[in-house]
Design a protein around this motif. Structure first.
Motif, PDB file in Angstrom:
ATOM      1  N   THR A   9       0.853  -1.192   0.000  1.00  0.00           N
ATOM      2  CA  THR A   9       0.000   0.000   0.000  1.00  0.00           C
ATOM      3  C   THR A   9       0.884   1.236   0.000  1.00  0.00           C
ATOM      4  O   THR A   9       0.394   2.345  -0.089  1.00  0.00           O
ATOM      5  CB  THR A   9      -0.911   0.080   1.251  1.00  0.00           C
ATOM      6  N   GLY A  18       3.559   3.751  -3.900  1.00  0.00           N
ATOM      7  CA  GLY A  18       3.297   4.835  -4.837  1.00  0.00           C
ATOM      8  C   GLY A  18       2.532   4.366  -6.060  1.00  0.00           C
ATOM      9  O   GLY A  18       1.716   3.448  -5.984  1.00  0.00           O
ATOM     10  N   VAL A  19       2.794   5.025  -7.181  1.00  0.00           N
ATOM     11  CA  VAL A  19       2.122   4.673  -8.425  1.00  0.00           C
ATOM     12  C   VAL A  19       2.919   3.592  -9.155  1.00  0.00           C
ATOM     13  O   VAL A  19       2.380   2.794  -9.907  1.00  0.00           O
ATOM     14  CB  VAL A  19       1.995   5.918  -9.323  1.00  0.00           C
ATOM     15  N   ARG A  23      -3.556   3.537 -13.784  1.00  0.00           N
ATOM     16  CA  ARG A  23      -4.776   4.282 -13.459  1.00  0.00           C
ATOM     17  C   ARG A  23      -5.266   3.883 -12.060  1.00  0.00           C
ATOM     18  O   ARG A  23      -5.576   4.715 -11.216  1.00  0.00           O
ATOM     19  CB  ARG A  23      -5.835   3.974 -14.529  1.00  0.00           C
ATOM     20  N   ALA A  54      -3.597   2.354  -9.660  1.00  0.00           N
ATOM     21  CA  ALA A  54      -2.628   2.666  -8.607  1.00  0.00           C
ATOM     22  C   ALA A  54      -2.696   4.148  -8.261  1.00  0.00           C
ATOM     23  O   ALA A  54      -2.697   4.521  -7.086  1.00  0.00           O
ATOM     24  CB  ALA A  54      -1.211   2.279  -9.042  1.00  0.00           C
ATOM     25  N   GLU A  55      -2.764   4.993  -9.291  1.00  0.00           N
ATOM     26  CA  GLU A  55      -2.801   6.441  -9.008  1.00  0.00           C
ATOM     27  C   GLU A  55      -4.086   6.808  -8.277  1.00  0.00           C
ATOM     28  O   GLU A  55      -4.083   7.630  -7.369  1.00  0.00           O
ATOM     29  CB  GLU A  55      -2.666   7.264 -10.293  1.00  0.00           C
ATOM     30  N   ARG A  80      -5.549   4.976  -6.270  1.00  0.00           N
ATOM     31  CA  ARG A  80      -5.577   4.192  -5.021  1.00  0.00           C
ATOM     32  C   ARG A  80      -6.905   3.428  -4.896  1.00  0.00           C
ATOM     33  O   ARG A  80      -7.568   3.475  -3.854  1.00  0.00           O
ATOM     34  CB  ARG A  80      -5.365   5.090  -3.802  1.00  0.00           C
ATOM     35  N   TYR A 120      -7.364   0.456  -4.469  1.00  0.00           N
ATOM     36  CA  TYR A 120      -7.320  -0.562  -3.409  1.00  0.00           C
ATOM     37  C   TYR A 120      -7.704   0.002  -2.046  1.00  0.00           C
ATOM     38  O   TYR A 120      -7.959  -0.767  -1.121  1.00  0.00           O
ATOM     39  CB  TYR A 120      -5.933  -1.221  -3.354  1.00  0.00           C
ATOM     40  N   ASP A 135       7.324   8.328  -3.381  1.00  0.00           N
ATOM     41  CA  ASP A 135       6.586   8.074  -4.625  1.00  0.00           C
ATOM     42  C   ASP A 135       5.118   8.334  -4.286  1.00  0.00           C
ATOM     43  O   ASP A 135       4.504   7.558  -3.546  1.00  0.00           O
ATOM     44  CB  ASP A 135       6.819   6.623  -5.072  1.00  0.00           C
ATOM     45  N   ASP A 167       4.363   8.123  -0.601  1.00  0.00           N
ATOM     46  CA  ASP A 167       4.869   6.959   0.144  1.00  0.00           C
ATOM     47  C   ASP A 167       6.391   6.999   0.177  1.00  0.00           C
ATOM     48  O   ASP A 167       7.030   7.183  -0.854  1.00  0.00           O
ATOM     49  CB  ASP A 167       4.442   5.657  -0.536  1.00  0.00           C
TER      50      ASP A 167
END
Lengths: 437, 437
Positions: free
Chosen positions: A236, A239-240, A273, A275-276, A278, A280, B228, B231
């Motif tokens: 978590t 980052g991206v 997309r 990941a940026e 977030r 999750y 990042d 993070d």
């Protein structure tokens, strides 16, 4: 500064956000109004994840879990060949035992010969009960004393000796490294690669047990913590960019996760997309991608996640025959490494999207759909003949629709509704409707 | 468990370790005895790193550092075009100003037209003082009222409007996402990609300022900590897999490092060897690779590391023309993105190895050297004509040797002396002798 730029999540019924994207397409974001609250979606996802973790006694998943060749039929386990993970010391002692045997054979005046399992396509079989391709038991002799096999026997002995060194030193190398230790003998890398697979079969262990790794391509972010070579990695906090999936799965351990599912993504653009945005954090999940064709490291990592965390795996791939093929490699294995299918495959992957029926359902604009080439259509028709497709009625219907409409679409086609349509509407709605096959 | 398997470092004069690898090659590890103690090597490395950080007043590096086009010659800055990093809000206001200007032009009855800098090869120039390729000032009109340019003008306006949206939402997308927002207009991705580069030049900002990112390929491990997207990432705790280099450099910050140098590695196999051996703990360094041809994200990341940490960059590439070409892309930029060279390139990269002269010097066995193809030799000869090679006498000599001997070798050729020869002997000896060009 990074904080300042953190994404403001677009509210679902925020009319501003509709206006923002209004000039992208003439209509407001389709289907956004159908979205329930996140907490409602999460509750039903949790129930689904629980049912995977502790399946009711009557469910077919229960029966599937522990199945081995021997469970399916005792005769199968006698006629099929599978390999298992062995510890480094077991690999080492197996090699030593084999060479002791060969030495005795030489001393008794009989020369020596390797018995190598055949990996030809005629020696493959799909076992529906196991839902994977396995290797049958045909094998051939590779005597040192024959002109036709002396080179291959020498290469086999050399590879075995190199693997033995890796065991002693406890290090990992790539196939390319292996090839370069003796270019004169191996001549080209396909020869040392092929014998390496032979050696796996011969010793009855997985290729990763041999400490020979493929180069890594995959990346992971989301709600999982694991150790990589002793370092604790919190995905978590990656980052991206995400965390590169380690090439050597035997150094991965200590998995902890509060995720409700694993999201398997075909392409890195979609991964970025999510990941940026977030994603999750809104829907607790682990997101992984192999950036196209799955490599061995990513397949092993997915399998480890699924088997230890017992989470459902949902796949997001392009709506084309190759998307389905990628799904099948994760799910049932490739013919090339069928001897290792039990260790490389992840059973019961759900096809979330983009499915051929989604194109109309989500009103993907005509200009974002691509016509299938002759080759695409042929690949689609060939897939319809494959056992792993046939056993899932939903998949057959989708694939038939694809071949009939002759249309395909990439995950990025959703960008036509706005760059964040994937994370803001499409995926949440799919999760809400539990719309997977 | 991961701990138990941790590599036992092979001692330098350990006769056991020689015996271990004795059956790999007939001789013991060549040149291992020449290695001094690590502390001796570290002391001289530290001096070298300091000289890069605080160069003596007379050194040419001092002069190079702050050079801009205007420093080289005032006339150059008037005739060459370079772009800079702009903040999102500046990009947004630049676009708004441009559209206001266009609107006025339309209202005054003149229609509208974009003035687009030419990116054709005739408009490129290599500036030796800057050691990079830059774009000259030729530009062309793209009027909406002309049949021949109406499509391109429309595409340009569309891309500008999409970039404007990205600024407002503060998100990143890929080129592919951009293409899919309007497939009907763009027709194929090469068209939207080309106009995207035009738009960078037009607005005078880097492509990363536009929040359009390329997919990431690079990975990093070693003695660096950075943020990042908020993070904190500690690259000494990234196992063997390493940290994926983030696609959006503007979200990378807070760099901290005690490294003495940056090791730029062409291939991931070598990267993996160094990561598994924790080479960066023996010689404090940051190890990065783009797995072949450098991508924009890795180039930006390297540049950021070098400019903020002021560390020497040592490159480990294959001994072939492509290895040198990769080095040149990191160092001087590619013609395709020359308008952005000031922001993408890392000056003063040292060629550590594998150099053509290393083949004999380190006695690389004949069978691990590969004959160069006609195409290889042609590429090598073409490189000899390039300005960035000519300005470094040592590079010219090495390249001439390569073309003369017609031999090339991969980094993996060192595996012929044992899998850990790279990390245990070759690199330490190179560092000890400061053997780079």
């Amino acid at each position: 500064m990074a904080d300042k730029r953190k994404r403001r999540r677009v509210e679902h019924h925020d009319s501003d956000s509709d206006a923002d994207t209004a000039h992208l397409t003439p209509k407001p974001l389709p289907f956004q109004k159908r979205l329930k609250s996140d907490s409602g979606i999460l509750t039903s996802l949790k129930q689904f994840a629980d049912s995977i973790r502790d399946p009711p006694a009557s469910s077919s998943t229960t029966k599937k879990k522990p199945l081995t060749l021997a469970d399916v039929s005792p005769s199968l386990s006698a006629t099929c060949r599978e390999v298992t993970d062995l510890s480094l010391s077991s690999v080492q002692s197996t090699i030593e035992t084999l060479f002791l045997f060969l030495t005795k054979s030489i001393l008794s005046g009989n020369g020596f010969s390797f018995t190598v399992p055949s990996r030809s396509s005629s020696n493959h079989i799909y076992i529906p009960e196991l839902d994977r391709i396995v290797l049958k038991d045909k094998s051939s002799l590779r005597p040192f004393s024959s002109v036709s096999s002396v080179r291959k026997a020498t290469i086999t002995a050399r590879i075995l000796s190199l693997i033995h060194q890796l065991c002693i030193k406890s290090i990992h190398v790539t196939k390319r490294d292996l090839f370069y230790t003796d270019v004169k003998l191996f001549q080209d890398q396909t020869q040392s690669d092929a014998v390496l697979d032979d050696v796996s079969c011969l010793l009855g262990c997985t290729r990763s047990s041999l400490n020979v790794v493929a180069s890594e391509k995959g990346i992971v972010v989301g709600r999982v913590i694991f150790s990589d070579n002793g370092d604790m990695i919190d995905c978590t906090k990656m980052g991206v960019g995400g965390k590169a999936i380690p090439p050597n799965i035997d150094r991965v351990g200590d998995l902890q996760s509060d995720a409700l599912f694993i999201l398997l993504v075909e392409k890195d653009a979609a991964f970025m997309r999510l990941a940026e945005d977030r994603f999750y954090n809104r829907f607790p999940c682990i997101i992984i991608t192999a950036k196209g064709q799955p490599d061995v490291a990513t397949r092993l990592f997915l399998r480890k996640l699924k088997s230890e965390l017992k989470l459902p795996v949902l796949a997001l791939v392009d709506s084309d025959p190759y998307g389905l093929k990628i799904l099948s490699v994760y799910g049932c294995g490739s013919k090339n490494m069928s001897y290792d299918s039990a260790n490389l495959t992840t059973p019961d992957i759900k096809w979330l999207g983009i499915r051929p029926s989604d194109l109309d359902k989500y009103k993907i604009p005509e200009q974002c759909r691509l016509p299938m080439s002759e080759q695409d259509i042929k690949t689609g028709k060939d897939l319809l003949e494959e056992d792993f497709v046939k056993k899932n009625h939903g998949w057959v219907q989708e694939l038939e629709l694809m071949v009939k409409t002759k249309q395909k679409a990439e995950i990025q086609a959703l960008s036509s509704f706005g760059f964040q349509y994937l994370s803001e509407v499409y995926l949440p709605l799919k999760l809400q409707q539990q719309d997977w096959l």
